[in-house]
Design an enzyme around this catalytic site. Structure first.
Site, PDB file in Angstrom:
ATOM      1  N   CYS A   1     -52.919  42.422  60.047  1.00  0.00           N
ATOM      2  CA  CYS A   1     -52.548  42.458  58.731  1.00  0.00           C
ATOM      3  C   CYS A   1     -53.526  41.595  58.204  1.00  0.00           C
ATOM      4  CB  CYS A   1     -51.175  41.903  58.442  1.00  0.00           C
ATOM      5  SG  CYS A   1     -50.782  40.346  59.449  1.00  0.00           S
TER       6      CYS A   1
ATOM      7  N   GLU B   1     -43.581  40.560  54.384  1.00  0.00           N
ATOM      8  CA  GLU B   1     -45.084  40.254  54.960  1.00  0.00           C
ATOM      9  C   GLU B   1     -45.637  41.740  55.089  1.00  0.00           C
ATOM     10  OE1 GLU B   1     -46.688  37.474  55.290  1.00  0.00           O
ATOM     11  OE2 GLU B   1     -44.857  35.999  55.438  1.00  0.00           O
TER      12      GLU B   1
HETATM   13  P1  NAP Z   1     -43.671  50.427  58.610  1.00  0.00           P
HETATM   14  O1  NAP Z   1     -43.931  51.864  58.756  1.00  0.00           O
HETATM   15  O2  NAP Z   1     -43.351  49.955  57.400  1.00  0.00           O
HETATM   16  O3  NAP Z   1     -42.568  50.039  59.653  1.00  0.00           O
HETATM   17  C1  NAP Z   1     -42.300  48.759  59.705  1.00  0.00           C
HETATM   18  C2  NAP Z   1     -40.662  48.589  59.983  1.00  0.00           C
HETATM   19  O4  NAP Z   1     -39.857  48.930  59.204  1.00  0.00           O
HETATM   20  C3  NAP Z   1     -40.671  49.226  61.458  1.00  0.00           C
HETATM   21  O5  NAP Z   1     -39.829  48.527  62.586  1.00  0.00           O
HETATM   22  C4  NAP Z   1     -40.025  50.600  61.123  1.00  0.00           C
HETATM   23  O6  NAP Z   1     -39.167  51.335  61.992  1.00  0.00           O
HETATM   24  C5  NAP Z   1     -39.094  50.051  60.152  1.00  0.00           C
HETATM   25  N1  NAP Z   1     -38.479  50.734  58.866  1.00  0.00           N
HETATM   26  C6  NAP Z   1     -38.835  51.975  58.517  1.00  0.00           C
HETATM   27  N2  NAP Z   1     -38.194  52.509  57.494  1.00  0.00           N
HETATM   28  C7  NAP Z   1     -37.071  51.764  57.496  1.00  0.00           C
HETATM   29  C8  NAP Z   1     -36.041  51.709  56.502  1.00  0.00           C
HETATM   30  N3  NAP Z   1     -35.821  52.718  55.684  1.00  0.00           N
HETATM   31  N4  NAP Z   1     -35.137  50.684  56.944  1.00  0.00           N
HETATM   32  C9  NAP Z   1     -35.303  49.931  57.711  1.00  0.00           C
HETATM   33  N5  NAP Z   1     -36.318  49.470  58.504  1.00  0.00           N
HETATM   34  C10 NAP Z   1     -37.425  50.539  58.267  1.00  0.00           C
HETATM   35  O7  NAP Z   1     -45.003  49.661  58.974  1.00  0.00           O
HETATM   36  P2  NAP Z   1     -46.053  49.968  60.442  1.00  0.00           P
HETATM   37  O8  NAP Z   1     -46.624  50.997  60.323  1.00  0.00           O
HETATM   38  O9  NAP Z   1     -44.935  49.498  61.554  1.00  0.00           O
HETATM   39  O10 NAP Z   1     -46.741  48.588  60.099  1.00  0.00           O
HETATM   40  C11 NAP Z   1     -48.028  48.438  59.698  1.00  0.00           C
HETATM   41  C12 NAP Z   1     -48.335  47.783  58.422  1.00  0.00           C
HETATM   42  O11 NAP Z   1     -47.762  46.517  58.457  1.00  0.00           O
HETATM   43  C13 NAP Z   1     -49.522  47.512  57.832  1.00  0.00           C
HETATM   44  O12 NAP Z   1     -49.695  47.986  56.588  1.00  0.00           O
HETATM   45  C14 NAP Z   1     -49.764  46.229  57.917  1.00  0.00           C
HETATM   46  O13 NAP Z   1     -50.696  45.657  57.125  1.00  0.00           O
HETATM   47  C15 NAP Z   1     -48.564  45.593  58.007  1.00  0.00           C
HETATM   48  N6  NAP Z   1     -48.114  44.297  58.473  1.00  0.00           N
HETATM   49  C16 NAP Z   1     -48.112  42.971  58.010  1.00  0.00           C
HETATM   50  C17 NAP Z   1     -48.173  41.765  58.539  1.00  0.00           C
HETATM   51  C18 NAP Z   1     -48.060  40.441  57.804  1.00  0.00           C
HETATM   52  O14 NAP Z   1     -47.777  39.385  58.362  1.00  0.00           O
HETATM   53  N7  NAP Z   1     -48.157  40.421  56.426  1.00  0.00           N
HETATM   54  C19 NAP Z   1     -48.306  41.811  59.900  1.00  0.00           C
HETATM   55  C20 NAP Z   1     -48.505  42.828  60.864  1.00  0.00           C
HETATM   56  C21 NAP Z   1     -48.397  44.184  59.976  1.00  0.00           C
HETATM   57  P3  NAP Z   1     -39.760  52.622  62.822  1.00  0.00           P
HETATM   58  O15 NAP Z   1     -40.997  52.057  63.430  1.00  0.00           O
HETATM   59  O16 NAP Z   1     -38.502  52.797  63.713  1.00  0.00           O
HETATM   60  O17 NAP Z   1     -39.844  53.551  61.647  1.00  0.00           O
END
Ligand code: NAP
Length: 525
Positions: free
Chosen positions: A294, A255
């Site tokens: 999102c 997602e």
């Molecule tokens: P993110 O930076 O991609 O992080 C998401 C998750 O991935 C966090 O738990 C992060 O941990 C983890 N992560 C990062 N690098 C990783 C790796 N190499 N291996 C495993 N896990 C890793 O996203 P975010 O900033 O938290 O969220 C914002 C984005 O999410 C927005 O773009 C939004 O549109 C999207 N979103 C989508 C939905 C949907 O349902 N489609 C819902 C909500 C949000 P850490 O925090 O510890 O780095």
């Protein structure tokens, strides 16, 4: 204070100083998270061996009852969750309710609907398949719960709902869960898991949490695990292409982000019910959770003749909304979750401004109520107007993860379709129109690039469930840039946590294997 992790049926503190979590209004450090030193491979093995076995020993109906008990525990601690949301995410009560109450509602929905699968422990799909001239040799399809772990790597914006919208169908299916919440807001997720563990509802190993870095978690996945990721497209790509994920052909649900549209039909003229409903929804989408959803509306497609009127109507409502410290009386819009998100939002807005003019906001003269801009993470709700249509360089690609949307005038239905499709795959489009000719052209033409299309006219009025509101009974997810995932949709979500297989054999054997199975057609009922 360092938040503990829960693995192997034990609370374990990570090594080292940990990563601090902050209050985005005051800048105060709240708690720390650390996963260093944890044996994540052993944690996954324990979950498979103990949690999975215990859950699969129960039937669907008993597991549905567990979800109901989890919902009760969360409801009993709701005040504490609102407090953590306020402190760690700067949430207003409405923002916290969207996340926390959304989580409880989703759990209750699955607790109720899961009962229909009764005392079964597996599912039978369709009837017997003829394979020989007589009935002596036939085929039968089944769905069996996965014997692995459902690994959730979640985004920061829904620490409560993001866990339970995934855990409800996984646990109902009989699959243990391990959640790795996003670091900036991990506290609320951790507290909820702590309350559920303390209530002794789930068998050991059925729920697990790792706070802080995911470290080598994905190195330990096996063929029967499933990874469900919510977050940015960049991280999604890293997860999809992780060597162990690829080598095990792991089921991965993504997602990701999207630039969702609101589309006003030609009949949504100023003064019409459809116009007013659109204005209300756009303002709600811009301000609830400070636009950090999102599903939030990022692009607003309006017939050219009405574009300025729509922009002015939205701007005048935004002007009346108080933005600042959610602890202050009358504040309707809180901060972004962190200074890093604030910086990213300003960067994204600078790109949009190359395509579009600011109608409201922009932040130059903005002062939040009762907060120090030097330490806080505020971002003024901002509306832009772009008259470049499909020629815009950034508006169709840049998701500013905050209270920012752009009005895009369009000439005719064909152009509205082209602009909506230019998002390259979105979670949702909402359409404000009662013009059946327009809708019959538009809705099917955008369908394959959208997970959900919500159509609102005067007859639906305020009874609609909302552009950005994800209903547990309806599909959530979107193609292309939105990640290509599918979640929720009622019991349909259970399919991800089962494996379909077919047995070919004699009818006696097939009768024995089918005994007690529930009909897989119930998943789509
Ligand atoms: P993110 O930076 O991609 O992080 C998401 C998750 O991935 C966090 O738990 C992060 O941990 C983890 N992560 C990062 N690098 C990783 C790796 N190499 N291996 C495993 N896990 C890793 O996203 P975010 O900033 O938290 O969220 C914002 C984005 O999410 C927005 O773009 C939004 O549109 C999207 N979103 C989508 C939905 C949907 O349902 N489609 C819902 C909500 C949000 P850490 O925090 O510890 O780095």
């Amino acid at each position: 204070m360092k938040l503990a992790n829960y693995l192997n049926g034990q609370w374990l503190e990570g090594a080292g100083e940990g990563i601090p979590l902050f209050d985005p209004v005051t800048g105060e450090e709240l708690v720390r998270v650390a996963s260093d030193g944890l044996d994540l491979g052993a944690g996954l093995a324990f979950a498979r061996e103990h949690g999975g076995a215990a859950l699969r020993g129960m039937n669907y109906e008993s597991r549905a009852a567990l979800l109901g008990r989890i919902a009760e525990v969360l409801a009993a601690n709701r005040e504490a969750y609102f407090d953590i949301s306020l402190r760690n995410s700067g949430s207003t009560a409405a923002d916290a309710g969207f996340d926390v109450d959304g989580a409880i509602f989703t759990l209750k929905t699955y607790a109720r609907s899961g009962k229909v699968l009764g005392a079964a422990k597996h599912l039978q799909e369709g009837g017997r398949v003829a394979l020989a001239k007589t009935d002596v040799f036939q085929g039968q399809h089944f769905l069996t719960p996965l014997t692995g772990v459902a690994i959730f790597i979640n985004a920061f914006n829904f620490p409560a709902w993001g866990l339970w919208e995934k855990a409800a169908p996984a646990l109902l299916a009989g699959v243990p869960v391990l959640v790795k919440p996003a670091t900036p807001t991990a506290w609320l997720t951790q507290r909820m898991v702590q309350d559920v563990v303390a209530a002794g509802i789930l068998p050991p190993g059925a729920i697990n949490i790792v706070c802080g870095s995911a470290r080598d978690l994905l190195d330990h996945v096996g063929a029967c695990d499933v990874v469900s990721f919510t977050g940015s497209a960049d991280t999604a790509l890293r997860i999809r292409t992780h060597p162990a994920v690829v080598a095990n052909s792991l089921r991965v649900n993504i997602e990701a982000d999207s630039v969702n549209s609101a589309i006003l039909g030609p009949d949504a003229t100023p003064g019409s019910a459809e116009f007013e409903l659109a204005v209300k929804e756009i303002v709600r989408e811009l301000t609830i959770k400070t636009g950090q959803k999102c599903t939030a509306i990022r692009r607003i497609l309006v017939p050219a003749a009405n574009a300025r009127a729509l922009a002015d109507a939205v701007a005048s409502k935004l002007a009346g909304m108080s933005v600042g410290n959610p602890r202050s009386e009358g504040v309707r819009v809180g901060p972004l979750v962190s200074r890093a998100q604030q910086a990213a939002a300003f960067e994204g807005l600078a790109k949009l401004r190359q395509d579009a003019d600011v109608v409201f906001g922009g932040g130059e003269d903005f002062t939040p109520v009762d907060a120090d801009p030097a330490v806080a993470a505020f971002f003024q709700p901002t509306l832009l107007l772009c008259d470049k249509g499909l020629a815009a360089l950034y508006v169709h690609d840049v998701e500013v993860f905050g209270p920012v949307a752009t009005v895009l005038p369009y000439a005719d239905a064909a152009e509205a379709v082209a602009i909506a499709r230019r998002g390259r795959g979105s979670l949702v489009a909402s359409v404000y129109s009662g013009d059946t000719g327009f809708l019959a052209e538009l809705v099917p033409a955008i369908a394959d690039l959208h997970g959900r299309v919500m159509v609102v006219d005067g007859a639906v009025g305020n009874q609609h469930t909302g552009h950005g509101n994800v209903m547990p009974t309806c599909l959530h997810g979107g193609p292309g840039r939105a990640g290509g995932g599918e979640e929720l949709g009622g019991l349909r979500a259970l399919a991800m946590y089962h494996r379909r297989y077919v047995v070919q054999g004699g009818s006696g054997l097939l009768d024995a294997l089918s005994a007690g199975a529930a009909d897989a057609a119930l998943l789509g009922a």
